[in-house]
Design a protein around this motif. Structure first.
Motif, PDB file in Angstrom:
ATOM      1  N   LYS A  98       0.827  -1.205   0.000  1.00  0.00           N
ATOM      2  CA  LYS A  98       0.000   0.000   0.000  1.00  0.00           C
ATOM      3  C   LYS A  98       0.866   1.263   0.000  1.00  0.00           C
ATOM      4  CE  LYS A  98      -3.542   2.222   2.879  1.00  0.00           C
ATOM      5  NZ  LYS A  98      -2.940   3.323   3.590  1.00  0.00           N
ATOM      6  N   GLU A 120       1.046   4.369  -2.707  1.00  0.00           N
ATOM      7  CA  GLU A 120       0.803   5.754  -2.279  1.00  0.00           C
ATOM      8  C   GLU A 120       1.973   6.652  -2.670  1.00  0.00           C
ATOM      9  OE1 GLU A 120      -2.051   5.079   1.623  1.00  0.00           O
ATOM     10  OE2 GLU A 120       0.126   4.974   1.882  1.00  0.00           O
ATOM     11  N   VAL A 149      -7.062  13.812  -6.223  1.00  0.00           N
ATOM     12  CA  VAL A 149      -6.990  13.139  -4.930  1.00  0.00           C
ATOM     13  C   VAL A 149      -6.948  11.646  -5.211  1.00  0.00           C
ATOM     14  CG1 VAL A 149      -8.197  12.674  -2.767  1.00  0.00           C
ATOM     15  CG2 VAL A 149      -8.287  14.962  -3.770  1.00  0.00           C
ATOM     16  N   ARG A 203      -6.218   1.611  -0.801  1.00  0.00           N
ATOM     17  CA  ARG A 203      -6.722   0.784   0.299  1.00  0.00           C
ATOM     18  C   ARG A 203      -6.371  -0.673   0.051  1.00  0.00           C
ATOM     19  NH1 ARG A 203     -12.916  -0.656   1.346  1.00  0.00           N
ATOM     20  NH2 ARG A 203     -12.597  -1.854   3.232  1.00  0.00           N
ATOM     21  N   THR A 257      -6.663   7.742  -3.368  1.00  0.00           N
ATOM     22  CA  THR A 257      -6.700   6.944  -2.151  1.00  0.00           C
ATOM     23  C   THR A 257      -6.291   5.520  -2.496  1.00  0.00           C
ATOM     24  OG1 THR A 257      -9.022   6.333  -2.413  1.00  0.00           O
ATOM     25  CG2 THR A 257      -8.556   8.309  -1.137  1.00  0.00           C
TER      26      THR A 257
END
Length: 170
Positions: A54, A58, A71, A75, A73
């Motif tokens: 992860k 990122e 933006v 997960r 994200t």
């Protein structure tokens, strides 16, 4: 192996898909499932990839979102176990004047009949609202469900159709 769900949203511009895909490829992320679209000038992407941790994903996306326009994200998700469709594939189409509650009411009817929405797209074109959905229905449920959808759609002032899907994807 790590499986990640990633979303990217923000104002649309050329190159977002390439930027995201290249960034993820650099850290060994293999894109397995994805959907990308433009919604009234806004870009929206959801994807599943396997490979990196992860934190690596990122970090890889940091330059893509550095200007603050996008933006992202990331997960961690569990690896999906092999799944066979539990129902029969159908396509639902809805069109009519736009009004509040169309999606809520018609998807509730599907859910109450044990139907599962596997893909859904809506579009407002002037005064015309269009909804297209791929759904899985319990075997034998289509006729009764179709009648109920027509009833609810009439109360909303829209028209609905439900037909068996003929696709290699199901």
């Amino acid at each position: 192996m790590n499986e990640l769900a990633i979303t990217v949203i923000g104002p649309d511009r050329p190159g977002i898909v390439a930027d995201v895909a290249e960034a993820l490829a650099r850290v060994g992320a293999n894109l397995t499932d994805s959907t990308m679209t433009r919604l009234r000038g806004h870009f929206a992407m959801t994807l599943i990839c396997v490979g990196p941790a992860k934190e690596q994903a990122e970090d890889a996306l940091t330059p893509v979102v550095a200007d603050g326009q996008l933006v992202a994200t990331v997960r961690q998700v569990g690896v999906e176990t092999a799944r066979t469709p539990v129902g029969e594939p159908y396509l639902m189409a809805v069109h009519g004047a736009d009004r509040l509650g169309i999606v809520a009411a018609l998807t509730r009817v599907l859910a109450e009949a044990g139907g599962n929405v596997t893909d859904l797209t809506t579009r407002l074109t002037g005064p015309l609202y269009v909804l297209l959905a791929e759904v899985e229905l319990p075997p034998g449920a289509a006729d009764t469900l179709s009648a109920r959808l027509i009833e609810v759609a009439a109360g909303l002032g829209v028209e609905v159709s439900l037909r068996r899907a003929e696709s290699d994807l199901f």
